[in-house]
Scaffold this active site. Structure first.
Site, PDB file in Angstrom:
ATOM      1  N   ASP A  25     -29.218 -81.926  53.423  1.00 46.55           N
ATOM      2  CA  ASP A  25     -28.390 -81.360  54.477  1.00 46.55           C
ATOM      3  C   ASP A  25     -28.726 -79.912  54.839  1.00 46.55           C
ATOM      4  O   ASP A  25     -28.506 -79.495  55.967  1.00 46.55           O
ATOM      5  CB  ASP A  25     -26.903 -81.474  54.137  1.00 46.55           C
ATOM      6  CG  ASP A  25     -26.542 -80.817  52.803  1.00 46.55           C
ATOM      7  OD1 ASP A  25     -27.433 -80.195  52.186  1.00 46.55           O
ATOM      8  OD2 ASP A  25     -25.387 -80.920  52.396  1.00 46.55           O
ATOM      9  N   ARG A  61     -19.680 -78.651  55.444  1.00 43.14           N
ATOM     10  CA  ARG A  61     -20.555 -79.399  56.341  1.00 43.14           C
ATOM     11  C   ARG A  61     -19.953 -79.525  57.728  1.00 43.14           C
ATOM     12  O   ARG A  61     -18.840 -79.077  57.986  1.00 43.14           O
ATOM     13  CB  ARG A  61     -20.791 -80.801  55.754  1.00 43.14           C
ATOM     14  CG  ARG A  61     -21.556 -80.815  54.440  1.00 43.14           C
ATOM     15  CD  ARG A  61     -23.045 -80.942  54.698  1.00 43.14           C
ATOM     16  NE  ARG A  61     -23.303 -82.123  55.481  1.00 43.14           N
ATOM     17  CZ  ARG A  61     -23.561 -83.334  54.991  1.00 43.14           C
ATOM     18  NH1 ARG A  61     -23.661 -83.496  53.706  1.00 43.14           N
ATOM     19  NH2 ARG A  61     -23.771 -84.371  55.772  1.00 43.14           N
ATOM     20  N   TYR A 110     -21.206 -80.509  44.857  1.00 40.31           N
ATOM     21  CA  TYR A 110     -22.129 -80.795  43.756  1.00 40.31           C
ATOM     22  C   TYR A 110     -21.355 -80.546  42.469  1.00 40.31           C
ATOM     23  O   TYR A 110     -20.856 -79.431  42.262  1.00 40.31           O
ATOM     24  CB  TYR A 110     -23.336 -79.861  43.808  1.00 40.31           C
ATOM     25  CG  TYR A 110     -24.343 -80.209  44.887  1.00 40.31           C
ATOM     26  CD1 TYR A 110     -25.218 -81.275  44.703  1.00 40.31           C
ATOM     27  CD2 TYR A 110     -24.425 -79.469  46.048  1.00 40.31           C
ATOM     28  CE1 TYR A 110     -26.149 -81.593  45.687  1.00 40.31           C
ATOM     29  CE2 TYR A 110     -25.353 -79.780  47.032  1.00 40.31           C
ATOM     30  CZ  TYR A 110     -26.219 -80.842  46.848  1.00 40.31           C
ATOM     31  OH  TYR A 110     -27.135 -81.150  47.806  1.00 40.31           O
ATOM     32  N   PRO A 146     -31.276 -80.478  43.987  1.00 41.14           N
ATOM     33  CA  PRO A 146     -31.036 -80.284  45.423  1.00 41.14           C
ATOM     34  C   PRO A 146     -30.181 -79.071  45.766  1.00 41.14           C
ATOM     35  O   PRO A 146     -30.032 -78.739  46.935  1.00 41.14           O
ATOM     36  CB  PRO A 146     -30.291 -81.562  45.811  1.00 41.14           C
ATOM     37  CG  PRO A 146     -29.577 -81.974  44.572  1.00 41.14           C
ATOM     38  CD  PRO A 146     -30.409 -81.512  43.406  1.00 41.14           C
TER      39      PRO A 146
END
Lengths: 638, 638
Positions: A29, A257, A265, A341
């Site tokens: 993302d 987002r 996470y 990530p």
């Protein structure tokens, strides 16, 4: 990304993907500054910028002396002044859509992703690899049925999309299984003879295994879960990027987002690897992951009704031993580097791999550049991959560690150290400090001459952007906007103060020299549309209103076309604009506003060469090293 | 534009157009600041901004004492600081494309332009016009054959597209002719019963004639030609907007366009109207027009190989006697005002007509607003049209006049006066000084109270834009970006310094009052998706990092949703950003940063009401005057 280069450069290309759809949710993302600059060079940064969530601030949360988490720091998410873009967040499916649209727009022969197609065999005819005209790579492709191409999702008591099938905790759903299943459909295969093949096929890359190459590195014991949810919470910083270390329950990162979604996470301290080093996947459910998040965030409450996606992964840092076979078959992205990530690097570094590679293959395939530029892919990008792994190693350990209780707590992670790592990490993560070493595409800067002439344009680094005005129409542009990804190298003439007679003479002599029949300007190959592979752009430092395009600048700087007249889009001025202030480009680029200098820029916007206006020979040599130059232009007698 | 409102508000709509294609070249091109702000409220300003040519500077060229033209002045094309946008140029076909895409995106029932469809009859059942639920307008439509719907172009020895068929010098190609021709296809008609009809059908509007309304005003003797070419020239300012007065050969305006095109407006001194007042069209060819341009530009040379479009027109200024019949059938755009095109006003003022009208019809059609708001269309827009005609009258005379030889030359046009008119004209042309008079949609400001509270937000003018930060995520936004064209009114609470205890109390009391069950907030009607017709947005002036959304702002300012949690997109702060500076919004809006104020904004971004936080009764009264309010919300016992 690789296909986008081929579309922009007009190279006949096929893309195959074993999956039968693009990504709709989850996955990567984060988009870093450099990726947005690249998107802009391709023509679609604005679409990402408009749709994405913009992450502005990072809030650090740590336990106080009472063990309760509280906000200890705020730092800007993107270092101020690094780029005209800042880090944004948008799910991978949209980014794939932008690429598909861009490829369609630029590709003359309609490059499309062929989905549900799997490679079965790959052979390189070594006897032909150095023949620029040859097609020495043979690839056998198999078309899958829809059923075969649809990945089986592990639905752990939840109806939401999950991503665990692509997580590194799973072993199923790999190519062997698909090939075995598809044997029933004998005959639906095809053999493709290719000049070049790029394997962008992920951490379990079939291409990498077909070449016999390996990833080196290890998995750690850290297991993390990921959830994309619309949170219902009283946690005050849920729309900020947050790094939260709880006293005893592990760590959590909040990534706000688009569309109200938030990615969490979440460190899973209660899930640990077994003797084989692999975590027990049956223990990992959305409930387990979210329960861990709730504990870390306590005393704040968090719930959700909508979950878009979830997955889990075990942090592992690995880098490929080799990135290319005979400079005919290349590996890029997760196929040659895997890591955690959380720094938002995966999609970015991977796209930047093929942004480095694509134009090289395109120019070689078209006979514009020699094959000798191809080894720079591995030399340039392997170092980036290694740096990334090293960075991730340090960062992941700091993130997954327990916060130190006090300065005597040596086993704990110092929150000061963590903040410092985060700040440095942001600089690295931006993708803007990548510096390619000297070679045929980057001149050797050890003499220090280049640095003296243009201290803001280090050799091997991306051409930074400042605002300049078009001389002919006064429109302000970020200069980088003029460095489009069309496969062309560029010579940027910092013409200095063209109203000074001495400098005017220097500019005239430079122009005369590069306009000579044997110059790279007239002997380099041509791209589609007949454009030579080198374009000349000018930035001068005299006053806009005191200068005139046709009067003060030699013709070669604004070439004449029989049908379209003079070119009004090549000469720019470092001057104040009516509406957007003063870009102060000469200062930013560190170039003397009286004497200027000359800079050669690669098609991917990296600085290749810097020299004085008198050093046309040096400039010519640079292009002799990276382009196939033809015979001198025939000049009509004037 | 009208259809875009219907799509955004969810109103069942049909659009018919007698032409069988959209515009591909020529026609209108200038987009003014206000039009771009409107495009942004609909969601596509970025597309226009990206594709268009940006006009930055106006250069004035006049004869010197030797009679030779020379540049006498440079002024910015858009007055600095007026808007976050500046004037741009892009041909009408692209703008139609953006509208079609936008309508498709927002329209639930797929509104599409039905092309080659012609109205034949229009009847209004006067007995039903005041019944909000009735469909009193009957329109008979006829479907044309492809041949009928394709306008015959006058190809005067040239193969290029020309626009003269739509020029006011032509009389053919009108509806009667088309209807006569289509009689052969009896039966291919349809009767539509409509609540409302809007005639946006141009200067020879069929709708206007069907209503028996007229345009009043006169044609002048000035004949102008227009050409869109890619010029081959040594004229230095060909990429600037230029106003050129030659000594004896007439005037010329240069409008630099996208894709290397340049539009030339060329005075045709050799073509004059005959006794009937109409120019002889046979005299007008591209050669005649271009020859005139060459004379005006002399001693500079100009040629072209590519011409995209050309036309000619006779300047006439006319305004409609009436804009609406029974507030059921409305006229907009060229149907009610025609003028010369050189100030780049035609497309803009016309789009702004239906931007004023569309939401009114939409809200009335949905029962959210009373029919009593509809007469404001004529009262608000007729004044704008009249101002435009007056402006154009003065401007065209100055432009078409011969430049004065000296101060004693009373018949000539003073170039100082011309420059002054140009500067004032730019302010008018921007569309930003439109000021709607008091009425049910704009409060009466004669007490001066509103001006005292928010000197930068005059009643009846568009809500200006300054940058503010989202309180929850620190992202900078131009505040106008939050005023989307979705049919909602907005209450903007300037909450002032919410950390001051007294002010906090004022904010709490205001919030309690507007959250009462009988408040407009809970009694106004709902749009698609269940949203109430009034949204509350907040801008406060305390420090961002000292305030917290959930702690410092009452719930009504960031409403809670069962599924999605708190709303993080309604509270903003006037504070410095990391990357985009300080918007200084309180200063720009002229609002006291301690005490704030309250502003009601119409769906079209015009300021409707300004008052103190204590004047909730005044605010409620404003909404009672322009919305249909229902019964009080039933509140659960807490």
């Amino acid at each position: 990304m690789a296909a986008a280069w081929m579309a922009h450069c007009g190279v006949s290309t096929r893309i195959v993907d074993k999956r039968n759809t693009k990504i709709f949710c989850g996955q990567a993302d984060g988009l870093q500054c450099r990726s947005l600059e690249i998107f802009d060079s391709l023509g679609f940064a604005d679409r990402a910028w408009k749709e994405a969530n913009h992450m502005i601030e990072i809030c650090m949360w740590n336990p106080g002396t009472d063990g309760v988490i509280r906000r200890s720091d705020r730092i800007p998410d993107t270092i101020v002044g690094l780029s005209r873009f800042q880090q944004i967040v948008l799910h991978q499916g949209r980014i794939e859509r932008f690429f598909l649209d861009n490829i369609k727009k630029y590709s003359a022969d309609g490059i499309q992703v062929e989905r549900g197609v799997l490679p079965e065999e790959l052979e390189i005819d070594e006897s032909q690899v150095e023949d620029a005209e040859a097609y020495p790579v043979r690839v056998k492709l198999r078309v899958l049925t829809e059923e075969e191409a649809t990945p089986e999702q592990q639905i752990s008591g939840s109806k939401i999309s999950d991503g665990i099938f692509r997580s590194n905790l799973m072993v199923g759903d790999d190519e062997e299984e698909l090939i075995r299943k598809s044997k029933a459909r004998e005959g639906e295969t095809e053999v493709v003879h290719a000049k070049y093949v790029i394997g962008c096929d992920g951490a379990r890359s079939w291409t990498r295994r077909a070449l016999g190459f390996e990833l080196q590195g290890e998995a750690t014991d850290f297991i993390w879960g990921v959830m994309d949810i619309i949170p219902i919470t009283d946690f005050p910083d849920i729309r900020m990027r947050c790094a939260i270390h709880s006293a005893d329950n592990g760590s959590l990162m909040v990534i706000p987002r688009e569309n109200g979604l938030v990615r969490l996470y979440i460190q899973l301290k209660e899930v640990t690897p077994d003797a084989s080093g692999r975590a027990d996947k049956s223990k990992i459910t959305p409930e387990i992951i979210f329960g861990a998040a709730q504990k870390i965030l306590s005393p704040y409450k968090i719930e959700y009704k909508y979950c878009d996606w979830w997955t889990a992964y075990q942090i592992g840092q690995r880098v490929g031993t080799r990135f290319a076979a005979h400079n005919r078959v290349f590996l890029a992205g997760d196929a040659v580097h895997t890591h955690s990530p959380k720094a938002g690097q995966g999609m970015n570094v991977s796209m930047q791999d093929t942004f480095n590679l694509g134009w090289k293959i395109a120019l070689v395939a078209k006979g514009i550049a020699p094959r000798s530029i191809l080894p720079t892919y591995e030399s340039e990008r392997r170092r980036v991959a290694q740096d990334l792994i090293d960075f991730d190693h340090r960062f992941a350990a700091l993130f997954s560690g327990r916060p130190a209780k006090d300065v005597m707590d040596a086993e704990g992670v110092s929150m000061e150290e963590f903040k410092d790592a985060f700040l440095k990490g942001n600089l690295f993560a931006s993708g803007l400090i990548v510096e390619y070493a000297a070679g045929c595409l980057v001149a050797d800067g050890t003499s220090g001459e280049a640095k003296k002439l243009a201290s803001g344009l280090p050799l091997g680094m991306r051409f930074n952007s400042f605002k300049v005005l078009n001389q002919a129409c006064a429109r302000p542009w970020h200069f980088q906007e003029r460095l489009k990804a069309d496969g062309r190298f560029r010579v940027v003439l910092f013409a200095g103060n063209v109203l000074n007679e001495e400098q005017k003479g220097r500019v005239q002599r430079f122009c005369q020299a590069i306009d000579a029949p044997e110059s790279f300007l007239h002997t380099s190959g041509t791209l589609d549309g007949g454009k030579r592979a080198v374009e000349v752009l000018t930035i001068h430092s005299a006053k806009r209103v005191d200068t005139e395009l046709l009067r003060d600048f030699p013709d070669v700087l604004h070439p004449f076309d029989e049908d379209k007249g003079w070119d009004y889009n090549k000469v720019f001025v470092d001057d104040v604009s009516y509406h957007e202030g003063f870009g102060d480009a000469y200062k930013g680029y560190g170039v003397d506003p009286e004497r200027g200098c000359v800079v050669a820029v690669r098609p991917d916007q990296y600085v290749g060469w810097v020299g004085e206006l008198e050093d046309v020979e040096g400039l010519q040599k640079y292009f002799e090293g990276c382009l196939v130059l033809g015979k001198a232009k025939e000049v009509a007698v004037r």
